[in-house]
Design a protein around this motif. Structure first.
Motif, mmCIF file in Angstrom:
data_model
loop_
_atom_site.group_PDB
_atom_site.id
_atom_site.type_symbol
_atom_site.label_atom_id
_atom_site.label_comp_id
_atom_site.label_asym_id
_atom_site.label_seq_id
_atom_site.Cartn_x
_atom_site.Cartn_y
_atom_site.Cartn_z
ATOM 1 N N SER A 93 0.826 -1.196 0.000
ATOM 2 C CA SER A 93 0.000 0.000 0.000
ATOM 3 C C SER A 93 0.863 1.250 0.000
ATOM 4 O O SER A 93 0.624 2.191 -0.772
ATOM 5 C CB SER A 93 -0.921 0.000 1.224
ATOM 6 O OG SER A 93 -1.688 1.178 1.271
ATOM 7 N N ALA A 94 1.894 1.262 0.844
ATOM 8 C CA ALA A 94 2.789 2.425 0.912
ATOM 9 C C ALA A 94 3.520 2.644 -0.407
ATOM 10 O O ALA A 94 3.721 3.793 -0.826
ATOM 11 C CB ALA A 94 3.795 2.242 2.050
ATOM 12 N N ALA A 95 3.903 1.570 -1.070
ATOM 13 C CA ALA A 95 4.599 1.699 -2.358
ATOM 14 C C ALA A 95 3.689 2.350 -3.404
ATOM 15 O O ALA A 95 4.129 3.235 -4.159
ATOM 16 C CB ALA A 95 5.076 0.328 -2.847
ATOM 17 N N VAL A 96 2.438 1.942 -3.436
ATOM 18 C CA VAL A 96 1.490 2.544 -4.384
ATOM 19 C C VAL A 96 1.267 4.016 -4.025
ATOM 20 O O VAL A 96 1.233 4.887 -4.907
ATOM 21 C CB VAL A 96 0.154 1.766 -4.414
ATOM 22 C CG1 VAL A 96 -0.881 2.488 -5.269
ATOM 23 C CG2 VAL A 96 0.368 0.349 -4.933
ATOM 24 N N LEU A 97 1.145 4.305 -2.733
ATOM 25 C CA LEU A 97 0.961 5.694 -2.304
ATOM 26 C C LEU A 97 2.170 6.550 -2.677
ATOM 27 O O LEU A 97 2.015 7.694 -3.104
ATOM 28 C CB LEU A 97 0.700 5.759 -0.795
ATOM 29 C CG LEU A 97 -0.651 5.223 -0.335
ATOM 30 C CD1 LEU A 97 -0.694 5.097 1.179
ATOM 31 C CD2 LEU A 97 -1.785 6.105 -0.837
ATOM 32 N N GLN A 98 3.370 6.000 -2.531
ATOM 33 C CA GLN A 98 4.577 6.748 -2.932
ATOM 34 C C GLN A 98 4.568 7.031 -4.430
ATOM 35 O O GLN A 98 4.936 8.129 -4.860
ATOM 36 C CB GLN A 98 5.844 5.984 -2.545
ATOM 37 C CG GLN A 98 6.192 6.041 -1.092
ATOM 38 C CD GLN A 98 6.474 7.454 -0.586
ATOM 39 O OE1 GLN A 98 6.071 7.787 0.510
ATOM 40 N NE2 GLN A 98 7.135 8.285 -1.349
ATOM 41 N N ASP A 99 4.149 6.050 -5.216
ATOM 42 C CA ASP A 99 4.029 6.261 -6.668
ATOM 43 C C ASP A 99 3.010 7.359 -6.966
ATOM 44 O O ASP A 99 3.229 8.212 -7.824
ATOM 45 C CB ASP A 99 3.614 4.972 -7.382
ATOM 46 C CG ASP A 99 4.715 3.922 -7.398
ATOM 47 O OD1 ASP A 99 5.891 4.278 -7.140
ATOM 48 O OD2 ASP A 99 4.392 2.751 -7.679
ATOM 49 N N MET A 100 1.916 7.341 -6.241
ATOM 50 C CA MET A 100 0.888 8.368 -6.434
ATOM 51 C C MET A 100 1.421 9.738 -6.040
ATOM 52 O O MET A 100 1.119 10.737 -6.701
ATOM 53 C CB MET A 100 -0.364 8.037 -5.619
ATOM 54 C CG MET A 100 -1.137 6.857 -6.144
ATOM 55 S SD MET A 100 -2.577 6.485 -5.113
ATOM 56 C CE MET A 100 -3.607 7.907 -5.471
ATOM 57 N N LEU A 101 2.205 9.788 -4.969
ATOM 58 C CA LEU A 101 2.779 11.048 -4.516
ATOM 59 C C LEU A 101 3.651 11.654 -5.608
ATOM 60 O O LEU A 101 3.585 12.849 -5.873
ATOM 61 C CB LEU A 101 3.587 10.832 -3.238
ATOM 62 C CG LEU A 101 4.165 12.068 -2.579
ATOM 63 C CD1 LEU A 101 3.060 13.043 -2.192
ATOM 64 C CD2 LEU A 101 4.970 11.674 -1.353
ATOM 65 N N THR A 102 4.434 10.819 -6.272
ATOM 66 C CA THR A 102 5.280 11.277 -7.372
ATOM 67 C C THR A 102 4.424 11.884 -8.484
ATOM 68 O O THR A 102 4.790 12.917 -9.059
ATOM 69 C CB THR A 102 6.115 10.104 -7.934
ATOM 70 O OG1 THR A 102 6.883 9.553 -6.872
ATOM 71 C CG2 THR A 102 7.022 10.555 -9.056
ATOM 72 N N LEU A 103 3.279 11.273 -8.741
ATOM 73 C CA LEU A 103 2.397 11.767 -9.804
ATOM 74 C C LEU A 103 1.713 13.082 -9.436
ATOM 75 O O LEU A 103 1.311 13.840 -10.319
ATOM 76 C CB LEU A 103 1.331 10.720 -10.141
ATOM 77 C CG LEU A 103 1.850 9.423 -10.758
ATOM 78 C CD1 LEU A 103 0.730 8.412 -10.882
ATOM 79 C CD2 LEU A 103 2.502 9.690 -12.108
ATOM 80 N N THR A 104 1.563 13.359 -8.145
ATOM 81 C CA THR A 104 0.862 14.586 -7.739
ATOM 82 C C THR A 104 1.787 15.791 -7.625
ATOM 83 O O THR A 104 1.306 16.903 -7.432
ATOM 84 C CB THR A 104 0.132 14.402 -6.390
ATOM 85 O OG1 THR A 104 1.086 14.153 -5.365
ATOM 86 C CG2 THR A 104 -0.900 13.292 -6.461
ATOM 87 N N VAL A 105 3.097 15.564 -7.725
ATOM 88 C CA VAL A 105 4.041 16.685 -7.635
ATOM 89 C C VAL A 105 3.701 17.691 -8.735
ATOM 90 O O VAL A 105 3.544 17.338 -9.903
ATOM 91 C CB VAL A 105 5.502 16.201 -7.763
ATOM 92 C CG1 VAL A 105 6.453 17.376 -7.893
ATOM 93 C CG2 VAL A 105 5.865 15.336 -6.581
ATOM 94 N N GLY A 106 3.570 18.922 -8.348
ATOM 95 C CA GLY A 106 3.258 19.977 -9.312
ATOM 96 C C GLY A 106 1.771 20.226 -9.504
ATOM 97 O O GLY A 106 1.397 21.220 -10.109
#
Length: 173
Positions: A19-32
């Motif tokens: 779950s944390a790995a998917v959330l980290q990937d999502m965090l990268t996508l929300t930058v900006g």
């Protein structure tokens, strides 16, 4: 939305690392991104993950990344309460859970409202407040009425102490 569903599925199945790995990937996508919703959702869920793992400084760091608005989302309020409760800060946990409960109920978000209600009862019990078991009864009624018990496995484990106290009360049991 698909990544969010995947993250929640992993979390509900007890696979915190995935779950944390998917959330980290999502965090990268929300930058900006400038919008509140996506960034707040990811940061709040990461904060909840860190809080459940006992990494409160990381949970606080994620909450500080949530964009500031007049009224935070119900889930952000819930996570603020969860982090405060993990620290034993009942005077901060209670209003956060109450706000999350009120807002989630108004928004018809049954699962989040049930989680907030259960954690509110737990916080009240931990703080030795006399209304704790009454609030637990209301939360239990909500859980049974909505048949949400399987979806709340981790929350029920978190709030085990107040649940056992409720079993000792002949009126509630």
């Amino acid at each position: 939305p698909v990544m969010a569903c995947l993250a929640q599925l992993h979390a509900r199945e007890g696979h915190a690392r995935q779950s944390a790995a998917v959330l980290q990937d999502m965090l990268t996508l929300t930058v900006g991104l400038q919008g509140y919703e996506a960034r707040a959702w990811v940061h709040a869920h990461l904060a909840e993950h860190h809080a459940r793992q006992g990494r409160l400084s990381e949970a606080h760091a994620q909450l500080r990344e949530v964009p500031q608005v007049d009224q935070p989302s119900a889930h952000v309020r819930f996570v603020q309460g969860l982090v405060a409760a993990r620290q034993g800060l009942w005077s901060k946990a209670r209003p956060a859970f109450e706000g999350a409960l009120r807002q989630a109920t108004d928004e018809r978000r049954a699962l989040l409202a049930a989680r907030a209600h259960l954690h509110l009862a737990s916080a009240l019990y931990a703080d030795a407040q006399p209304e704790a078991l009454e609030v637990l009864e209301e939360a239990a009624d909500r859980l049974l009425r909505l048949d949400l018990t399987p979806a709340l496995h981790t929350d029920l484990a978190d709030c085990a102490e107040v649940l056992y106290a409720g079993l000792m009360d002949p009126y509630l049991a």
